[in-house]
Design an enzyme around this catalytic site. Structure first.
Site, PDB file in Angstrom:
ATOM      1  N   ARG A 270       3.975  37.147  47.863  1.00  0.00           N
ATOM      2  CA  ARG A 270       4.680  37.976  46.885  1.00  0.00           C
ATOM      3  C   ARG A 270       4.865  39.419  47.375  1.00  0.00           C
ATOM      4  NH1 ARG A 270       4.763  35.831  41.318  1.00  0.00           N
ATOM      5  NH2 ARG A 270       5.320  33.680  41.764  1.00  0.00           N
TER       6      ARG A 270
ATOM      7  N   TYR B 254       5.876  21.876  36.525  1.00  0.00           N
ATOM      8  CA  TYR B 254       6.818  22.725  35.774  1.00  0.00           C
ATOM      9  C   TYR B 254       7.942  21.886  35.171  1.00  0.00           C
ATOM     10  CZ  TYR B 254       4.539  26.904  37.613  1.00  0.00           C
ATOM     11  OH  TYR B 254       3.622  27.885  37.890  1.00  0.00           O
TER      12      TYR B 254
ATOM     13  N   ARG C 250       7.210  43.076  42.040  1.00  0.00           N
ATOM     14  CA  ARG C 250       7.289  44.157  41.047  1.00  0.00           C
ATOM     15  C   ARG C 250       6.354  45.336  41.294  1.00  0.00           C
ATOM     16  NH1 ARG C 250       6.759  39.961  36.286  1.00  0.00           N
ATOM     17  NH2 ARG C 250       5.673  39.013  38.039  1.00  0.00           N
TER      18      ARG C 250
ATOM     19  N   ARG D 244      16.101  44.738  41.464  1.00  0.00           N
ATOM     20  CA  ARG D 244      16.088  43.721  40.416  1.00  0.00           C
ATOM     21  C   ARG D 244      16.886  44.214  39.207  1.00  0.00           C
ATOM     22  NH1 ARG D 244      14.008  41.867  36.099  1.00  0.00           N
ATOM     23  NH2 ARG D 244      13.001  39.851  35.803  1.00  0.00           N
TER      24      ARG D 244
ATOM     25  N   ASP E 245      12.667  31.238  44.776  1.00  0.00           N
ATOM     26  CA  ASP E 245      11.592  30.766  43.906  1.00  0.00           C
ATOM     27  C   ASP E 245      11.461  29.259  44.044  1.00  0.00           C
ATOM     28  OD1 ASP E 245       9.812  31.991  41.603  1.00  0.00           O
ATOM     29  OD2 ASP E 245      10.333  29.944  41.042  1.00  0.00           O
TER      30      ASP E 245
HETATM   31  O1  CP3 Z   1       7.540  37.511  48.246  1.00  0.00           O
HETATM   32  C1  CP3 Z   1       7.384  36.257  48.167  1.00  0.00           C
HETATM   33  O2  CP3 Z   1       6.273  35.705  48.154  1.00  0.00           O
HETATM   34  C2  CP3 Z   1       8.640  35.392  48.168  1.00  0.00           C
HETATM   35  C3  CP3 Z   1       9.213  35.041  46.929  1.00  0.00           C
HETATM   36  C4  CP3 Z   1       8.497  34.110  45.966  1.00  0.00           C
HETATM   37  C5  CP3 Z   1       8.613  34.266  44.558  1.00  0.00           C
HETATM   38  N1  CP3 Z   1       8.009  33.194  43.974  1.00  0.00           N
HETATM   39  C6  CP3 Z   1       9.299  35.369  43.888  1.00  0.00           C
HETATM   40  C7  CP3 Z   1       9.052  35.593  42.463  1.00  0.00           C
HETATM   41  C8  CP3 Z   1       7.729  32.974  46.200  1.00  0.00           C
HETATM   42  C9  CP3 Z   1       7.234  32.395  47.512  1.00  0.00           C
HETATM   43  C10 CP3 Z   1       7.446  32.384  44.918  1.00  0.00           C
HETATM   44  C11 CP3 Z   1       6.691  31.120  44.754  1.00  0.00           C
HETATM   45  C12 CP3 Z   1       6.370  30.656  43.405  1.00  0.00           C
HETATM   46  N2  CP3 Z   1       7.116  30.750  42.263  1.00  0.00           N
HETATM   47  C13 CP3 Z   1       5.225  29.896  43.099  1.00  0.00           C
HETATM   48  C14 CP3 Z   1       4.190  29.431  44.101  1.00  0.00           C
HETATM   49  C15 CP3 Z   1       3.280  30.523  44.530  1.00  0.00           C
HETATM   50  C16 CP3 Z   1       2.317  30.995  43.508  1.00  0.00           C
HETATM   51  O3  CP3 Z   1       2.450  32.180  43.106  1.00  0.00           O
HETATM   52  O4  CP3 Z   1       1.396  30.241  43.153  1.00  0.00           O
HETATM   53  C17 CP3 Z   1       5.263  29.600  41.721  1.00  0.00           C
HETATM   54  C18 CP3 Z   1       4.213  28.827  40.948  1.00  0.00           C
HETATM   55  C19 CP3 Z   1       6.470  30.133  41.211  1.00  0.00           C
HETATM   56  C20 CP3 Z   1       7.012  30.009  39.821  1.00  0.00           C
HETATM   57  C21 CP3 Z   1       7.185  31.319  39.201  1.00  0.00           C
HETATM   58  N3  CP3 Z   1       8.163  32.234  39.562  1.00  0.00           N
HETATM   59  C22 CP3 Z   1       6.432  31.897  38.153  1.00  0.00           C
HETATM   60  C23 CP3 Z   1       5.250  31.231  37.496  1.00  0.00           C
HETATM   61  C24 CP3 Z   1       6.979  33.160  37.908  1.00  0.00           C
HETATM   62  C25 CP3 Z   1       6.584  34.127  36.829  1.00  0.00           C
HETATM   63  C26 CP3 Z   1       5.295  34.764  37.178  1.00  0.00           C
HETATM   64  C27 CP3 Z   1       5.347  36.239  37.033  1.00  0.00           C
HETATM   65  O5  CP3 Z   1       4.639  36.884  37.828  1.00  0.00           O
HETATM   66  O6  CP3 Z   1       6.081  36.747  36.152  1.00  0.00           O
HETATM   67  C28 CP3 Z   1       8.024  33.371  38.814  1.00  0.00           C
HETATM   68  C29 CP3 Z   1       8.864  34.586  38.933  1.00  0.00           C
HETATM   69  C30 CP3 Z   1       8.856  35.268  40.253  1.00  0.00           C
HETATM   70  N4  CP3 Z   1       9.034  34.660  41.463  1.00  0.00           N
HETATM   71  C31 CP3 Z   1       8.757  36.679  40.466  1.00  0.00           C
HETATM   72  C32 CP3 Z   1       8.887  36.890  41.849  1.00  0.00           C
HETATM   73  C33 CP3 Z   1       8.906  38.206  42.578  1.00  0.00           C
HETATM   74  C34 CP3 Z   1       8.626  37.727  39.380  1.00  0.00           C
HETATM   75  C35 CP3 Z   1       9.946  37.771  38.675  1.00  0.00           C
HETATM   76  C36 CP3 Z   1      10.444  39.131  38.294  1.00  0.00           C
HETATM   77  O7  CP3 Z   1      10.850  39.924  39.168  1.00  0.00           O
HETATM   78  O8  CP3 Z   1      10.495  39.351  37.087  1.00  0.00           O
END
Ligand code: CP3
Length: 343
Positions: free
Chosen positions: A24, A151, A28, A37, A74
């Site tokens: 990540r 999911y 944010r 964003r 994602d």
């Molecule tokens: O920088 C990186 O790592 C690359 C991008 C990336 C994102 N999600 C961006 C993201 C990667 C590799 C993921 C993987 C992901 N997404 C996983 C597996 C890894 C883990 O964290 O266990 C999972 C379970 C998801 C599903 C997902 N996407 C969730 C549960 C959420 C919401 C969680 C939250 O923090 O709000 C997301 C959204 C998400 N994916 C964000 C980012 C940067 C936050 C969204 C935003 O900007 O509002």
């Protein structure tokens, strides 16, 4: 040019300074991410606008000089490409339409149809392959089938994955059909990322820890093994990182059983345990507690040195045990990198 450090570690080389990147790392906690964003308007538009997705991927590389960039996308884009409805509600995380029956699985799109939705992601990869510094490795990724299925079945994130476990128990055929569809889709999706320029791929099995006994073999090990075998047949020499998060004892032998070149460790295991039980078979990635990115200070320095020392006798890629959180301080990220690189 000498080979990129992450590729050397993935081949089993022990480097005096391990390469470093961070789960990540585009996110944010960075003001520049929040600005891009906001420009995109919403998270999915950011994911599907190649120039903006490439921009946020590059931001942590410019700011910190990480050794790898991970494609900004994602794990839930694949279910969307398979026909699930997907939306993100601010503060509540992802929402999807749900899968409950074999008919629902049959109603998903065929695997060949995913590229229509995912084409912008491949374009992001092509931009990054052009624009990244020569020494930076580009990592593509997908969710592992079990985690993606949790999911798709629940329609949202769940603390214990209960709806997915319930479908597995009640209708094994429907559950297996879903796992198979995601597995086949993941092979096509990752293969296209590699064709577009991804040099390494990572499989995120964030909920692997809730699979027990034979279920771990059937739904964490077996789909990963199938995906990795298919990818390596199509792209000989492609390095793969697997992250069966919170697998505990399931981490032991995971690389051999799946063909992964590197196993990413979460911080529920100590680095000493990881070195003795997992790194003995090859490269490991991890596993600093992401909480240190919030708290920093001398405790951060000590914890980084502890991870470095424990993994110093084998191939290692430095990373956190899970993603950095929005409340983290970018100064602590810089401090972690400085300590890893000898500060
Ligand atoms: O920088 C990186 O790592 C690359 C991008 C990336 C994102 N999600 C961006 C993201 C990667 C590799 C993921 C993987 C992901 N997404 C996983 C597996 C890894 C883990 O964290 O266990 C999972 C379970 C998801 C599903 C997902 N996407 C969730 C549960 C959420 C919401 C969680 C939250 O923090 O709000 C997301 C959204 C998400 N994916 C964000 C980012 C940067 C936050 C969204 C935003 O900007 O509002």
């Amino acid at each position: 040019m000498t080979e990129k450090t992450i590729l050397r570690a993935l081949k089993g080389e022990i480097l005096p300074t391990p390469p470093i990147w961070m789960m990540r790392q585009a996110g944010r906690y960075l003001p520049e991410y929040r600005a891009t964003r906001a420009q995109a308007g919403d998270f999915l538009t950011l994911c599907y606008t190649p120039d903006l997705a490439a921009e946020v991927t590059l931001q942590p590389i410019r700011r910190f000089g990480f050794d790898a960039a991970i494609l900004f996308a994602d794990i839930l884009l694949l279910p969307q490409a398979l026909g699930a409805d997907l939306w993100f509600t601010t503060g509540e995380g992802p929402r999807l339409s749900t899968i409950a029956t074999t008919q629902d699985v049959d109603g998903l799109k065929p695997v060949d149809a995913i590229h229509e939705t995912l084409a912008p992601v491949y374009e992001t990869v092509r931009i990054l392959a052009r624009e990244l510094p020569a020494e930076t490795t580009l990592i593509g990724f997908a969710g592992a089938p079990w985690t993606v299925a949790t999911y798709m079945i629940a329609g949202r994130g769940t603390p214990d994955q209960a709806p997915a476990h319930a479908l597995k128990a009640a209708d094994r055929a429907a559950f297996q059909a879903l796992i198979d569809r995601i597995t086949d889709g993941t092979i096509e999706y990752l293969s296209m990322q590699v064709q577009a320029g991804a040099e390494v791929v990572k499989l995120f099995d964030s909920w692997a820890g809730s699979l027990r006994g034979q279920d771990f073999q059937d739904f964490a090990v077996e789909p990963a093994r199938r995906i990795i075998a298919a990818l390596k047949a199509r792209h000989p020499g492609l390095p793969v990182i697997a992250f069966p998060r919170e697998a505990g004892a399931g981490y032991i032998g995971f690389a051999k059983a799946t063909g992964a070149d590197c196993v990413a460790l979460d911080n529920s295991v100590t680095p000493e345990w990881g070195a003795a039980n997992v790194q003995k078979d090859g490269c490991v990635q991890g596993n600093l507690d992401p909480a240190h990115m919030i708290t920093g200070g001398a405790a951060l320095d000590g914890a980084v040195r502890h991870v470095l020392h424990a993994f110093s006798k084998g191939p290692h890629i430095f990373n956190l045990g899970h993603g950095i959180t929005p409340d983290a301080d970018p100064e602590n990220v810089a401090r972690m990198i400085a300590v890893v690189r000898g500060g």
